[in-house]
Write a protein that holds these residues in place. Structure first.
Motif, PDB file in Angstrom:
ATOM      1  N   LYS A   7       0.855  -1.196   0.000  1.00  0.00           N
ATOM      2  CA  LYS A   7       0.000   0.000   0.000  1.00  0.00           C
ATOM      3  C   LYS A   7       0.888   1.242   0.000  1.00  0.00           C
ATOM      4  O   LYS A   7       2.054   1.185   0.404  1.00  0.00           O
ATOM      5  CB  LYS A   7      -0.871   0.031   1.256  1.00  0.00           C
ATOM      6  N   PRO A   8       0.340   2.395  -0.417  1.00  0.00           N
ATOM      7  CA  PRO A   8       1.136   3.624  -0.349  1.00  0.00           C
ATOM      8  C   PRO A   8       1.666   3.841   1.072  1.00  0.00           C
ATOM      9  O   PRO A   8       0.987   3.560   2.064  1.00  0.00           O
ATOM     10  CB  PRO A   8       0.142   4.715  -0.747  1.00  0.00           C
ATOM     11  N   SER A  46       8.867  -1.908 -10.465  1.00  0.00           N
ATOM     12  CA  SER A  46       8.239  -2.980  -9.716  1.00  0.00           C
ATOM     13  C   SER A  46       9.239  -3.493  -8.675  1.00  0.00           C
ATOM     14  O   SER A  46      10.339  -3.913  -9.029  1.00  0.00           O
ATOM     15  CB  SER A  46       7.815  -4.108 -10.650  1.00  0.00           C
ATOM     16  N   TYR A  47       8.844  -3.439  -7.407  1.00  0.00           N
ATOM     17  CA  TYR A  47       9.690  -3.900  -6.309  1.00  0.00           C
ATOM     18  C   TYR A  47       9.164  -5.228  -5.784  1.00  0.00           C
ATOM     19  O   TYR A  47       7.958  -5.364  -5.536  1.00  0.00           O
ATOM     20  CB  TYR A  47       9.686  -2.900  -5.150  1.00  0.00           C
ATOM     21  N   ILE A  80       6.298  -2.386  -1.935  1.00  0.00           N
ATOM     22  CA  ILE A  80       6.478  -3.403  -2.969  1.00  0.00           C
ATOM     23  C   ILE A  80       5.334  -3.297  -3.967  1.00  0.00           C
ATOM     24  O   ILE A  80       4.333  -2.639  -3.712  1.00  0.00           O
ATOM     25  CB  ILE A  80       6.555  -4.831  -2.370  1.00  0.00           C
ATOM     26  N   GLY A  81       5.520  -3.960  -5.094  1.00  0.00           N
ATOM     27  CA  GLY A  81       4.538  -3.887  -6.172  1.00  0.00           C
ATOM     28  C   GLY A  81       4.996  -2.891  -7.217  1.00  0.00           C
ATOM     29  O   GLY A  81       6.132  -2.407  -7.188  1.00  0.00           O
ATOM     30  N   GLU A  82       4.119  -2.601  -8.163  1.00  0.00           N
ATOM     31  CA  GLU A  82       4.470  -1.659  -9.233  1.00  0.00           C
ATOM     32  C   GLU A  82       4.116  -0.247  -8.806  1.00  0.00           C
ATOM     33  O   GLU A  82       2.980   0.045  -8.457  1.00  0.00           O
ATOM     34  CB  GLU A  82       3.752  -2.003 -10.538  1.00  0.00           C
ATOM     35  N   LEU A  83       5.126   0.626  -8.845  1.00  0.00           N
ATOM     36  CA  LEU A  83       4.965   2.020  -8.449  1.00  0.00           C
ATOM     37  C   LEU A  83       5.162   2.920  -9.650  1.00  0.00           C
ATOM     38  O   LEU A  83       6.083   2.717 -10.443  1.00  0.00           O
ATOM     39  CB  LEU A  83       5.991   2.397  -7.373  1.00  0.00           C
ATOM     40  N   LYS A 121      14.514  -4.659  -7.816  1.00  0.00           N
ATOM     41  CA  LYS A 121      13.925  -3.519  -8.503  1.00  0.00           C
ATOM     42  C   LYS A 121      13.939  -3.784 -10.008  1.00  0.00           C
ATOM     43  O   LYS A 121      14.999  -3.927 -10.608  1.00  0.00           O
ATOM     44  CB  LYS A 121      14.759  -2.286  -8.138  1.00  0.00           C
ATOM     45  N   ASN A 122      12.739  -3.834 -10.591  1.00  0.00           N
ATOM     46  CA  ASN A 122      12.597  -4.047 -12.027  1.00  0.00           C
ATOM     47  C   ASN A 122      12.029  -2.773 -12.645  1.00  0.00           C
ATOM     48  O   ASN A 122      10.867  -2.423 -12.413  1.00  0.00           O
ATOM     49  CB  ASN A 122      11.668  -5.233 -12.295  1.00  0.00           C
ATOM     50  N   GLU A 123      12.871  -2.087 -13.419  1.00  0.00           N
ATOM     51  CA  GLU A 123      12.415  -0.853 -14.065  1.00  0.00           C
ATOM     52  C   GLU A 123      11.626  -1.176 -15.324  1.00  0.00           C
ATOM     53  O   GLU A 123      12.028  -2.023 -16.123  1.00  0.00           O
ATOM     54  CB  GLU A 123      13.609   0.039 -14.422  1.00  0.00           C
ATOM     55  N   VAL A 124      10.513  -0.468 -15.486  1.00  0.00           N
ATOM     56  CA  VAL A 124       9.673  -0.591 -16.675  1.00  0.00           C
ATOM     57  C   VAL A 124       9.855   0.697 -17.463  1.00  0.00           C
ATOM     58  O   VAL A 124       9.622   1.793 -16.951  1.00  0.00           O
ATOM     59  CB  VAL A 124       8.183  -0.784 -16.295  1.00  0.00           C
ATOM     60  N   TYR A 125      10.287   0.558 -18.695  1.00  0.00           N
ATOM     61  CA  TYR A 125      10.625   1.723 -19.506  1.00  0.00           C
ATOM     62  C   TYR A 125       9.470   2.143 -20.404  1.00  0.00           C
ATOM     63  O   TYR A 125       8.554   1.362 -20.678  1.00  0.00           O
ATOM     64  CB  TYR A 125      11.875   1.426 -20.342  1.00  0.00           C
ATOM     65  N   ALA A 126       9.524   3.380 -20.881  1.00  0.00           N
ATOM     66  CA  ALA A 126       8.472   3.949 -21.724  1.00  0.00           C
ATOM     67  C   ALA A 126       8.272   3.148 -23.006  1.00  0.00           C
ATOM     68  O   ALA A 126       7.163   3.093 -23.539  1.00  0.00           O
ATOM     69  CB  ALA A 126       8.779   5.409 -22.049  1.00  0.00           C
ATOM     70  N   ASP A 127       9.330   2.477 -23.485  1.00  0.00           N
ATOM     71  CA  ASP A 127       9.200   1.697 -24.721  1.00  0.00           C
ATOM     72  C   ASP A 127       8.591   0.313 -24.489  1.00  0.00           C
ATOM     73  O   ASP A 127       8.474  -0.490 -25.404  1.00  0.00           O
ATOM     74  CB  ASP A 127      10.556   1.565 -25.418  1.00  0.00           C
TER      75      ASP A 127
END
Length: 141
Positions: A7-8, A46-47, A80-83, A121-127
């Motif tokens: 949660k936040p 995403s953590y 945790i989760g996608e932020l 930590k998994n970064e999700v990029y704009a592409d």
């Protein structure tokens, strides 16, 4: 409050938990998802964690900070989760009688978390692509 949450993060609760009339200094560190990394546009991060170990490690870091520095309290929470960009991923709250001690303890807490906490930590990029970030080998685990 749990140290790991999907949660936040709630700064007000941490401030209430650490309130102490002996404290003249309050340092709050917030790690926030930014919109770029190494020249790439970041859409989200995403953590993930192994929660039982992560909870234990964060509690140990809090206790170490109180033992090593003349502070009244240290609290750390990690999301945790996608932020999305702009969301808080980690909060560190330190209270002490004097500002220097609070700053030193807060820096110790976040730097030690980066070295020892089992957080991926998994970064999700704009592409649309994504990539797990390189970490450091966990110490003492």
């Amino acid at each position: 409050m749990e140290r790991i949450s999907d949660k936040p993060l709630d700064l007000d609760t941490l401030l209430e938990e650490t309130a102490n009339p002996e404290s003249g200094a309050l340092v709050v560190f917030s790690g926030t998802v930014r919109n770029h990394h190494e020249g790439r546009s970041v859409k989200a991060i995403s953590y993930t964690v192994y929660k039982p170990l992560a909870e234990r490690v964060l509690a140990e870091i809090e206790q170490e900070a109180v033992s090593r520095f003349p502070i009244q309290s240290c609290r750390i929470v990690h999301r945790i989760g996608e932020l999305a960009v702009g969301e808080d991923s980690v909060l560190v709250v330190v209270r002490s009688a004097h500002r220097g001690d609070a700053f030193d303890a807060a820096r110790f807490a976040i730097d030690t978390l980066k070295q020892r906490a089992p957080v991926w930590k998994n970064e999700v990029y704009a592409d649309g692509s994504s990539r797990y970030q390189d970490g450091v080998p966990l110490e003492g685990q």
